[in-house]
Design a protein around this motif. Structure first.
Motif, PDB file in Angstrom:
ATOM      1  N   VAL A 171      -3.101   8.615 -11.193  1.00  0.00           N
ATOM      2  CA  VAL A 171      -2.316   7.453 -10.764  1.00  0.00           C
ATOM      3  C   VAL A 171      -2.005   7.545  -9.278  1.00  0.00           C
ATOM      4  O   VAL A 171      -2.072   6.541  -8.549  1.00  0.00           O
ATOM      5  CB  VAL A 171      -1.017   7.320 -11.586  1.00  0.00           C
ATOM      6  N   ALA A 172      -1.681   8.747  -8.806  1.00  0.00           N
ATOM      7  CA  ALA A 172      -1.419   8.924  -7.365  1.00  0.00           C
ATOM      8  C   ALA A 172      -2.648   8.528  -6.554  1.00  0.00           C
ATOM      9  O   ALA A 172      -2.537   7.833  -5.518  1.00  0.00           O
ATOM     10  CB  ALA A 172      -1.046  10.376  -7.084  1.00  0.00           C
ATOM     11  N   LEU A 173      -3.823   8.936  -7.014  1.00  0.00           N
ATOM     12  CA  LEU A 173      -5.060   8.566  -6.318  1.00  0.00           C
ATOM     13  C   LEU A 173      -5.281   7.054  -6.369  1.00  0.00           C
ATOM     14  O   LEU A 173      -5.649   6.429  -5.364  1.00  0.00           O
ATOM     15  CB  LEU A 173      -6.243   9.298  -6.965  1.00  0.00           C
ATOM     16  N   LYS A 174      -5.033   6.460  -7.528  1.00  0.00           N
ATOM     17  CA  LYS A 174      -5.248   5.027  -7.686  1.00  0.00           C
ATOM     18  C   LYS A 174      -4.307   4.212  -6.796  1.00  0.00           C
ATOM     19  O   LYS A 174      -4.737   3.243  -6.145  1.00  0.00           O
ATOM     20  CB  LYS A 174      -5.060   4.650  -9.155  1.00  0.00           C
ATOM     21  N   VAL A 175      -3.039   4.586  -6.749  1.00  0.00           N
ATOM     22  CA  VAL A 175      -2.091   3.870  -5.898  1.00  0.00           C
ATOM     23  C   VAL A 175      -2.468   4.042  -4.425  1.00  0.00           C
ATOM     24  O   VAL A 175      -2.368   3.092  -3.624  1.00  0.00           O
ATOM     25  CB  VAL A 175      -0.648   4.366  -6.159  1.00  0.00           C
ATOM     26  N   PHE A 176      -2.937   5.230  -4.060  1.00  0.00           N
ATOM     27  CA  PHE A 176      -3.407   5.448  -2.688  1.00  0.00           C
ATOM     28  C   PHE A 176      -4.543   4.485  -2.349  1.00  0.00           C
ATOM     29  O   PHE A 176      -4.573   3.891  -1.262  1.00  0.00           O
ATOM     30  CB  PHE A 176      -3.881   6.896  -2.510  1.00  0.00           C
ATOM     31  N   ILE A 177      -5.491   4.311  -3.277  1.00  0.00           N
ATOM     32  CA  ILE A 177      -6.623   3.416  -3.042  1.00  0.00           C
ATOM     33  C   ILE A 177      -6.143   1.975  -2.868  1.00  0.00           C
ATOM     34  O   ILE A 177      -6.603   1.248  -1.975  1.00  0.00           O
ATOM     35  CB  ILE A 177      -7.640   3.509  -4.200  1.00  0.00           C
ATOM     36  N   VAL A 178      -5.217   1.545  -3.723  1.00  0.00           N
ATOM     37  CA  VAL A 178      -4.704   0.177  -3.629  1.00  0.00           C
ATOM     38  C   VAL A 178      -3.993  -0.045  -2.298  1.00  0.00           C
ATOM     39  O   VAL A 178      -4.192  -1.070  -1.624  1.00  0.00           O
ATOM     40  CB  VAL A 178      -3.757  -0.126  -4.814  1.00  0.00           C
ATOM     41  N   VAL A 179      -3.166   0.911  -1.896  1.00  0.00           N
ATOM     42  CA  VAL A 179      -2.479   0.805  -0.594  1.00  0.00           C
ATOM     43  C   VAL A 179      -3.502   0.827   0.547  1.00  0.00           C
ATOM     44  O   VAL A 179      -3.370   0.097   1.532  1.00  0.00           O
ATOM     45  CB  VAL A 179      -1.446   1.951  -0.439  1.00  0.00           C
ATOM     46  N   PHE A 180      -4.537   1.658   0.401  1.00  0.00           N
ATOM     47  CA  PHE A 180      -5.604   1.715   1.406  1.00  0.00           C
ATOM     48  C   PHE A 180      -6.288   0.352   1.551  1.00  0.00           C
ATOM     49  O   PHE A 180      -6.564  -0.112   2.665  1.00  0.00           O
ATOM     50  CB  PHE A 180      -6.635   2.776   1.011  1.00  0.00           C
ATOM     51  N   VAL A 181      -6.565  -0.304   0.423  1.00  0.00           N
ATOM     52  CA  VAL A 181      -7.182  -1.632   0.455  1.00  0.00           C
ATOM     53  C   VAL A 181      -6.311  -2.606   1.244  1.00  0.00           C
ATOM     54  O   VAL A 181      -6.808  -3.386   2.075  1.00  0.00           O
ATOM     55  CB  VAL A 181      -7.409  -2.155  -0.977  1.00  0.00           C
ATOM     56  N   CYS A 224       3.895  -2.822  -9.731  1.00  0.00           N
ATOM     57  CA  CYS A 224       2.551  -3.384  -9.892  1.00  0.00           C
ATOM     58  C   CYS A 224       2.469  -4.821  -9.377  1.00  0.00           C
ATOM     59  O   CYS A 224       1.458  -5.213  -8.794  1.00  0.00           O
ATOM     60  CB  CYS A 224       2.135  -3.322 -11.350  1.00  0.00           C
ATOM     61  N   THR A 225       3.529  -5.613  -9.587  1.00  0.00           N
ATOM     62  CA  THR A 225       3.520  -6.994  -9.103  1.00  0.00           C
ATOM     63  C   THR A 225       3.410  -7.041  -7.584  1.00  0.00           C
ATOM     64  O   THR A 225       2.633  -7.826  -7.018  1.00  0.00           O
ATOM     65  CB  THR A 225       4.790  -7.731  -9.562  1.00  0.00           C
ATOM     66  N   ILE A 226       4.166  -6.201  -6.892  1.00  0.00           N
ATOM     67  CA  ILE A 226       4.111  -6.160  -5.426  1.00  0.00           C
ATOM     68  C   ILE A 226       2.720  -5.770  -4.949  1.00  0.00           C
ATOM     69  O   ILE A 226       2.138  -6.408  -4.048  1.00  0.00           O
ATOM     70  CB  ILE A 226       5.167  -5.167  -4.878  1.00  0.00           C
ATOM     71  N   LEU A 227       2.135  -4.755  -5.567  1.00  0.00           N
ATOM     72  CA  LEU A 227       0.797  -4.307  -5.166  1.00  0.00           C
ATOM     73  C   LEU A 227      -0.253  -5.371  -5.471  1.00  0.00           C
ATOM     74  O   LEU A 227      -1.160  -5.615  -4.663  1.00  0.00           O
ATOM     75  CB  LEU A 227       0.452  -2.992  -5.870  1.00  0.00           C
ATOM     76  N   TYR A 228      -0.144  -6.013  -6.611  1.00  0.00           N
ATOM     77  CA  TYR A 228      -1.114  -7.047  -6.991  1.00  0.00           C
ATOM     78  C   TYR A 228      -1.115  -8.210  -6.005  1.00  0.00           C
ATOM     79  O   TYR A 228      -2.172  -8.678  -5.577  1.00  0.00           O
ATOM     80  CB  TYR A 228      -0.789  -7.583  -8.386  1.00  0.00           C
ATOM     81  N   CYS A 229       0.072  -8.711  -5.686  1.00  0.00           N
ATOM     82  CA  CYS A 229       0.164  -9.858  -4.785  1.00  0.00           C
ATOM     83  C   CYS A 229      -0.386  -9.505  -3.400  1.00  0.00           C
ATOM     84  O   CYS A 229      -1.084 -10.323  -2.773  1.00  0.00           O
ATOM     85  CB  CYS A 229       1.614 -10.332  -4.686  1.00  0.00           C
ATOM     86  N   ALA A 230      -0.089  -8.301  -2.926  1.00  0.00           N
ATOM     87  CA  ALA A 230      -0.592  -7.878  -1.619  1.00  0.00           C
ATOM     88  C   ALA A 230      -2.116  -7.771  -1.621  1.00  0.00           C
ATOM     89  O   ALA A 230      -2.791  -8.226  -0.688  1.00  0.00           O
ATOM     90  CB  ALA A 230       0.030  -6.538  -1.225  1.00  0.00           C
ATOM     91  N   VAL A 231      -2.686  -7.198  -2.683  1.00  0.00           N
ATOM     92  CA  VAL A 231      -4.147  -7.068  -2.769  1.00  0.00           C
ATOM     93  C   VAL A 231      -4.812  -8.439  -2.864  1.00  0.00           C
ATOM     94  O   VAL A 231      -5.826  -8.698  -2.202  1.00  0.00           O
ATOM     95  CB  VAL A 231      -4.547  -6.204  -3.987  1.00  0.00           C
ATOM     96  N   ALA A 276      -4.825 -19.378  -3.995  1.00  0.00           N
ATOM     97  CA  ALA A 276      -3.580 -19.510  -4.749  1.00  0.00           C
ATOM     98  C   ALA A 276      -3.534 -18.558  -5.933  1.00  0.00           C
ATOM     99  O   ALA A 276      -2.590 -18.596  -6.728  1.00  0.00           O
ATOM    100  CB  ALA A 276      -3.399 -20.952  -5.235  1.00  0.00           C
ATOM    101  N   ILE A 277      -4.522 -17.683  -6.037  1.00  0.00           N
ATOM    102  CA  ILE A 277      -4.497 -16.681  -7.096  1.00  0.00           C
ATOM    103  C   ILE A 277      -3.240 -15.822  -7.005  1.00  0.00           C
ATOM    104  O   ILE A 277      -2.745 -15.307  -8.010  1.00  0.00           O
ATOM    105  CB  ILE A 277      -5.767 -15.784  -7.032  1.00  0.00           C
ATOM    106  N   ILE A 278      -2.678 -15.702  -5.794  1.00  0.00           N
ATOM    107  CA  ILE A 278      -1.430 -14.943  -5.648  1.00  0.00           C
ATOM    108  C   ILE A 278      -0.315 -15.611  -6.451  1.00  0.00           C
ATOM    109  O   ILE A 278       0.533 -14.940  -7.038  1.00  0.00           O
ATOM    110  CB  ILE A 278      -1.038 -14.793  -4.155  1.00  0.00           C
TER     111      ILE A 278
END
Length: 502
Positions: free
Chosen positions: A182-192, A284-291, A60-62
Motif C-alpha cells: 500500500v505504501a508503494l501504491k500510494v507513492f505511485i499515485v502521488v507520483f502521478v 482515497c477520494t482526495i487521491l482519486y479526484c487529483a488523479v 467532468a469525470i472528477i
C-alpha cells in the motif's frame, strides 16, 4: 415460516468468544485504515477512470468521482455505526441479522460474496493486464495463449493462488505485506499527481462537461434499466454522462466496507473501526479526484486509453520511463486489492458458517494460524478459476449491483435497529438519522437503476441460486432454527461467568 427471526446483539457478540470460531484480535486503527486504502485504490483508478472519462463524462469525470464518493460516504457512516456497535466478522451480513432478520441477512451475505469474489477476480485480471504492460516495457512478452485477455489468464490464476496461501498463514502476516505494498501504491499515485502536473494543458479541460450526444444503442439487454423503464434515449456526456460515469467509477470505491468484515479482529473496534472506514474513504477520494484532474489535463478525454490508462497517459506525453514505473506500482498495488477482497470474502463465509447457515465445520478456525483455512482455500480456488476463465469486462457491473444492494439494506437497517434497540450503547452514531440513512438508500437505489438490464437478470439468477441454498439447507439447519433458546442460554452463561469472576 419465520423468515425474519433475528439474533440479539448480545448473542452476536458473545458468539465471537467460542473457542473453535474465535479469531485473533491483532488489528489497530492504522492497520484498518491501510486495509481500507489498500483495497479501495486499485483497478478503479488504474483502469476504470480512463474508460469512464473517454466514453461517458469527459473532464467532468472528477464530478463523477465526487458523486460516487458522496454515495459511499453516506453508506460508510452507516457501516461505521454498525461495525463499532457489533464488532463481529461478517460486515453487513452480521449487522442485518441483528436488525432485519435471517432471510435479509442471508441475502446480504450472498450479495457480499458476489461483490467480493467477483471483485477479486476482476482486479486479478487488471493486475494481469498491467503485468503484461510492465514486462512488455522491459522487453519480455507473455505468450499470447496464457496472457491477459486469453482463454486462460495464467498470471491472474497464479496471483490468486499465491495470495490464498499468504492469507491462510495469518491476518497479521497478511497485513505486513499489505502495508508495504500500500505504501508503494500510494507513492505511485502521488507520483502521478506531481509528475503529471507539468504536462497538464488547460485546453484539455474545455469543454469541461462535453455536450450530451446520442449514444450508440446497446440493445435492450445492455441498456440501463432506467432507460428501459422510462423509455429514455441513451446519451453520453452532459449531466447524464456524469451520473453514468459515477455508476461506473463507483467500482473504484468498492472495498471500504471490507474493513467491517475484520471487525472481530480489531483490538479496539468501537474506536478504530469508524476511523478505519471513514478515514480510508476520505484519503482515497482526495487521491482519486487529483488523479482524474491530472489525467484529463494531460491527455484530451477523447484520446484516453481504456486499458492501463494511468500508465499510457505518460507514454502519450513522451515519458515511457514514467509509464514503466507506474505499471510496476500498479502490479504491486493491485496485489493488495485482491488479497483484501479475498480476506473479506472468507470472513463473510466464516460468519455464515458460524451461524450454521452453511456447514459449521467449514468455518472452524485453525488454532495455529488463527484463520479459517478451509474457507480461505475454497474461496481462493474459486476466485482463481473465475479470474482465469471469465471473459474480461463481463463482471464489473455485477460487482456494483451486489455492493449497492448491500449498501441499500445496511442503510435501511440503521434506523430499524435504532427503533428496536434504542438502549444499546453505540460508540459511533450516524448524524441526522433516519434522514441520512434514508438518503443513502435512495441514492443506492438510483445507481442500481442505472445498471444494464442484463446485469439485473444475472443478479436475479444469483439471488434465486442463493434462495435455493438457503431453503434447502440454511433455513432448517441454522442455529436459530435448531435451537431457538440458544441465544438466551449463551447470554445467561456469559452473565453467570462474569458474576463468578467478580
Amino acid at each position: 415460516m419465520n423468515l425474519f427471526r433475528t439474533k440479539s446483539i448480545e448473542q452476536t457478540i458473545l458468539e465471537g468468544d467460542e473457542p473453535e470460531y474465535q479469531l485473533k484480535k491483532k488489528l489497530t486503527a492504522l492497520d484498518l485504515t491501510v486495509f481500507g486504502v489498500g483495497v479501495v485504490i486499485g483497478a478503479g483508478i488504474f483502469t476504470v477512470a480512463g474508460r469512464a472519462a473517454h466514453e461517458l463524462a469527459g473532464p467532468a469525470i472528477i464530478v463523477s468521482f465526487i458523486v460516487a464518493a458522496l454515495c459511499c460516504g453516506l453508506a460508510a457512516l452507516c457501516y461505521a455505526e454498525f461495525a463499532s456497535s457489533i464488532p463481529v466478522s461478517g460486515s453487513a451480513y452480521t449487522f442485518s441479522y441483528a436488525s432485519l432478520g435471517e432471510i435479509i441477512a442471508w441475502i446480504i451475505g450472498w450479495d457480499l460474496l458476489l461483490e467480493l469474489m467477483l471483485g477479486a477476480s476482476v482486479v486479478a485480471q487488471g493486475w494481469s493486464a498491467y503485468l503484461g504492460v510492465f514486462l512488455g516495457q522491459l522487453g519480455i512478452t507473455i505468450p499470447e495463449g496464457i496472457a491477459y485477455g486469453s482463454s486462460f489468464d495464467l498470471p491472474a490464476f497464479v496471483l490468486v493462488a499465491l495470495l490464498t496461501l499468504l492469507v491462510s498463514v495469518g491476518i497479521k502476516e497478511s497485513m505486513r505485506v499489505n502495508m508495504a505494498l500500500v505504501a508503494l501504491k500510494v507513492f505511485i499515485v502521488v507520483f502521478v499527481i506531481i509528475a503529471g502536473l507539468s504536462y497538464v494543458k488547460t485546453s484539455n479541460y474545455t469543454p469541461f462537461i462535453p455536450d450530451a450526444v446520442p449514444a450508440e444503442a446497446k440493445g435492450a439487454w445492455k441498456a440501463p434499466l432506467i432507460e428501459t423503464i422510462f423509455g429514455l434515449s441513451p446519451t453520453a456526456f452532459g449531466v447524464t454522462g456524469i451520473f453514468a460515469g459515477a455508476s461506473l467509477v463507483f467500482f473504484a470505491y468498492i472495498g471500504f466496507d471490507v474493513v467491517a468484515t475484520t471487525a472481530e479482529e480489531a483490538k479496539n473496534p468501537g474506536r478504530d473501526l469508524p476511523r478505519g472506514i471513514i478515514g480510508s474513504l476520505i484519503i482515497c477520494t482526495i487521491l482519486y479526484c487529483a488523479v482524474a484532474l491530472v489525467m484529463t489535463g494531460m491527455v484530451r478525454y477523447d484520446q484516453l486509453s481504456s486499458e492501463a490508462s494511468l500508465a499510457k497517459v505518460f507514454t502519450d506525453v513522451g515519458r515511457p520511463g514514467y509509464a514503466t514505473l507506474i505499471s510496476a506500482g500498479a502490479v504491486a498495488g493491485l496485489t493488495t486489492v485482491v488479497m483484501t477482497l479475498l480476506i473479506g470474502a472468507s470472513r463473510v463465509i466464516f460468519a455464515m458458517s458460524r451461524d450454521w447457515l452453511l456447514p459449521p465445520s467449514f468455518g472452524k478456525v485453525n488454532h495455529k494460524t488463527g484463520t479459517p483455512v478451509r474457507i480461505t482455500v475454497a474461496i481462493g480456488t474459486l476466485i482463481a478459476f473465475v479470474a482465469a476463465f471469465t471473459p474480461v469486462g463481463e463482471l464489473e457491473y455485477m460487482i456494483n449491483i451486489g455492493t449497492l444492494s448491500a449498501f441499500f439494506l445496511v442503510s435501511i437497517a440503521v434506523p430499524v435497529l435504532r427503533k428496536r434497540r434504542p438502549d444499546f450503547p453505540r460508540a459511533f452514531t450516524v448524524p441526522l438519522s433516519p434522514w441520512l440513512p434514508i438518503l443513502s438508500a435512495l441514492i443506492c437505489g438510483y445507481l442500481m437503476l442505472t445498471l444494464p438490464l442484463e446485469t439485473w437478470v444475472r443478479f436475479l439468477i444469483w439471488l434465486v441460486i442463493g434462495f435455493g441454498i438457503y431453503f434447502a439447507y440454511g433455513y432448517h439447519r441454522s442455529r436459530l432454527a435448531r435451537d431457538p433458546d440458544y441465544g438466551e442460554r449463551v447470554i445467561a452463561e456469559a452473565r453467570a461467568k462474569s458474576a463468578q469472576e467478580e
